[in-house]
Design a protein around this motif. Sequence first.
Motif, PDB file in Angstrom:
ATOM      1  N   HIS A  52     -41.487  17.954 -12.189  1.00 44.08           N
ATOM      2  CA  HIS A  52     -41.365  18.592 -10.904  1.00 44.08           C
ATOM      3  C   HIS A  52     -42.728  19.359 -10.758  1.00 44.08           C
ATOM      4  O   HIS A  52     -42.916  20.185  -9.759  1.00 44.08           O
ATOM      5  N   GLY A  53     -43.819  19.015 -11.533  1.00 40.77           N
ATOM      6  CA  GLY A  53     -45.068  19.636 -11.158  1.00 40.77           C
ATOM      7  C   GLY A  53     -45.360  20.896 -11.577  1.00 40.77           C
ATOM      8  O   GLY A  53     -46.307  21.555 -11.345  1.00 40.77           O
ATOM      9  N   LEU A  54     -44.494  21.374 -12.590  1.00 46.22           N
ATOM     10  CA  LEU A  54     -44.666  22.566 -13.365  1.00 46.22           C
ATOM     11  C   LEU A  54     -45.133  22.805 -14.911  1.00 46.22           C
ATOM     12  O   LEU A  54     -44.586  21.900 -15.567  1.00 46.22           O
ATOM     13  N   SER A  55     -45.925  23.664 -15.209  1.00 47.69           N
ATOM     14  CA  SER A  55     -46.098  23.635 -16.577  1.00 47.69           C
ATOM     15  C   SER A  55     -45.097  25.096 -17.286  1.00 47.69           C
ATOM     16  O   SER A  55     -45.023  26.024 -16.513  1.00 47.69           O
ATOM     17  N   LEU A  56     -44.274  24.547 -18.252  1.00 48.05           N
ATOM     18  CA  LEU A  56     -43.585  25.468 -18.940  1.00 48.05           C
ATOM     19  C   LEU A  56     -44.576  25.946 -19.772  1.00 48.05           C
ATOM     20  O   LEU A  56     -44.629  25.621 -20.993  1.00 48.05           O
ATOM     21  N   ASP A  57     -44.776  27.460 -19.711  1.00 53.39           N
ATOM     22  CA  ASP A  57     -45.533  28.226 -20.736  1.00 53.39           C
ATOM     23  C   ASP A  57     -44.963  29.235 -21.595  1.00 53.39           C
ATOM     24  O   ASP A  57     -45.672  29.500 -22.619  1.00 53.39           O
ATOM     25  N   VAL A  58     -43.814  29.665 -21.064  1.00 56.31           N
ATOM     26  CA  VAL A  58     -43.138  30.757 -22.009  1.00 56.31           C
ATOM     27  C   VAL A  58     -41.505  30.559 -21.939  1.00 56.31           C
ATOM     28  O   VAL A  58     -41.108  29.960 -21.146  1.00 56.31           O
ATOM     29  N   VAL A  59     -41.209  30.733 -23.408  1.00 55.09           N
ATOM     30  CA  VAL A  59     -39.762  30.530 -23.702  1.00 55.09           C
ATOM     31  C   VAL A  59     -39.388  32.167 -23.587  1.00 55.09           C
ATOM     32  O   VAL A  59     -39.805  32.934 -24.518  1.00 55.09           O
ATOM     33  N   GLU A  60     -38.492  32.823 -22.560  1.00 57.45           N
ATOM     34  CA  GLU A  60     -37.982  34.170 -22.814  1.00 57.45           C
ATOM     35  C   GLU A  60     -36.421  34.181 -22.863  1.00 57.45           C
ATOM     36  O   GLU A  60     -35.768  34.628 -22.114  1.00 57.45           O
ATOM     37  N   ASP A  61     -36.188  33.661 -23.960  1.00 52.25           N
ATOM     38  CA  ASP A  61     -34.903  33.612 -24.395  1.00 52.25           C
ATOM     39  C   ASP A  61     -34.746  33.737 -25.965  1.00 52.25           C
ATOM     40  O   ASP A  61     -35.874  33.183 -26.618  1.00 52.25           O
ATOM     41  N   ARG A  62     -33.771  34.166 -26.542  1.00 52.87           N
ATOM     42  CA  ARG A  62     -33.987  34.446 -27.946  1.00 52.87           C
ATOM     43  C   ARG A  62     -32.620  33.992 -28.506  1.00 52.87           C
ATOM     44  O   ARG A  62     -31.389  34.185 -28.178  1.00 52.87           O
ATOM     45  N   PRO A  63     -32.842  33.138 -29.890  1.00 53.28           N
ATOM     46  CA  PRO A  63     -31.642  33.074 -30.842  1.00 53.28           C
ATOM     47  C   PRO A  63     -30.893  34.268 -31.191  1.00 53.28           C
ATOM     48  O   PRO A  63     -31.664  35.422 -31.021  1.00 53.28           O
ATOM     49  N   PRO A  64     -29.873  34.466 -31.791  1.00 51.00           N
ATOM     50  CA  PRO A  64     -29.122  35.522 -32.436  1.00 51.00           C
ATOM     51  C   PRO A  64     -30.217  36.076 -33.383  1.00 51.00           C
ATOM     52  O   PRO A  64     -30.510  35.443 -34.343  1.00 51.00           O
ATOM     53  N   MET A  65     -30.203  37.273 -33.260  1.00 55.43           N
ATOM     54  CA  MET A  65     -30.994  38.043 -34.121  1.00 55.43           C
ATOM     55  C   MET A  65     -30.450  39.553 -34.684  1.00 55.43           C
ATOM     56  O   MET A  65     -31.071  40.262 -35.417  1.00 55.43           O
ATOM     57  N   THR A  66     -29.259  39.818 -34.410  1.00 53.99           N
ATOM     58  CA  THR A  66     -28.788  40.999 -34.871  1.00 53.99           C
ATOM     59  C   THR A  66     -28.778  41.195 -36.228  1.00 53.99           C
ATOM     60  O   THR A  66     -29.025  42.425 -36.859  1.00 53.99           O
ATOM     61  N   ALA A  67     -28.309  40.225 -37.107  1.00 52.95           N
ATOM     62  CA  ALA A  67     -28.262  40.544 -38.447  1.00 52.95           C
ATOM     63  C   ALA A  67     -29.752  40.752 -39.133  1.00 52.95           C
ATOM     64  O   ALA A  67     -30.139  41.659 -39.854  1.00 52.95           O
ATOM     65  N   THR A  68     -30.734  40.126 -38.355  1.00 51.34           N
ATOM     66  CA  THR A  68     -32.073  40.594 -38.834  1.00 51.34           C
ATOM     67  C   THR A  68     -32.407  41.739 -38.492  1.00 51.34           C
ATOM     68  O   THR A  68     -33.045  42.317 -39.243  1.00 51.34           O
TER      69      THR A  68
END
Length: 322
Positions: A52-68
């Motif tokens: 669609h003519g867009l560059s995906l530059d950032v992932v702004e979502d997170r796997p679970p990290m509460t135990a970490t």
Amino acid sequence: MDTSLMLPPRPDQRWTMAKQLGLSTGVVRFWGEDEWWTYDSLLRARNRFADHGLSLDVVEDRPPMTATVLGREGRDEEIETVKELLRNMGRVGIDTYSWVWTENPVGVLRTSDEVPLRGDTRTTAYDHEQSERGPDYPVDVTEAELWDNLEYFLEEVVPAAEEAGVDLALHPDDPPVDSLRGVPRLVNSVENVQRILDLYDSPNHGLTFCQGNFAAMGADVPAAIRQFGDRIHFVHFRDVEGSPEEFVETWHDEGQTDMLAAMEAYREVGFDGPIRPDHVPRMLDEDHRDDAQAGYTDMGRLFAVGYMRGLMEQAGIESGSD
């Protein structure tokens, strides 16, 4: 500097809006999708953007990290998932991972979502005294333990980011108070942010510079931009009025920060990464949207992008958008 928008992983009217604004880069949040950090999932998302003519530059979502964050059993498995995400981002060519620390397990809190601004637009606000009347979260962790757990995480994850060629961009705590519902917060001051960067000195270990959070901390935002310089990998362009304990989200041109001075500081430090508007007020007839309360409604973002473009031009910054 690449003006961007947060977008879902599949095309909808927000993708069309981004293209009509002349934007060429996007930031993705997967909004409830399961195990989106696999190679195939990230590759499909990246290719959808490209098709669609867009560059995906950032992932702004997170796997679970509460135990970490809490140092509990299972943290090594969570950390391995983060490493898998970073390796897969590197393989498909997504540059930046925006993550949080002591927002786990509490998250972002607001106490109001109908505060009136100009023209009867509506915004969110936070009142710490009201929030603290609520029950504490059922966790038992000290500030010292959180620092130890963070150092453990960075020692495991930063080398993986370096190997993958991915930048880690830590987002400040929101709200940036010392403790929230019984859980200490770490990423809540310029001094603590600097301490976190010093825990692992790597160009891949940097910041999501969320201006609203730094403003709420009471920081001189342009001075903080100059201080962190090339450790800023991603920018949230927003503003507030108030303090960590009591603030209101504002229109981008009505908060307590000199936004032109901020843009000029980005130019001075040579920032050339993605920058997106964040936490916009809600305008007329936007209550029907599922995310109408979350600060990502469309008309406010249209205003913000135009305002940002004007500031960039005045500051002598070339936009990476088309």
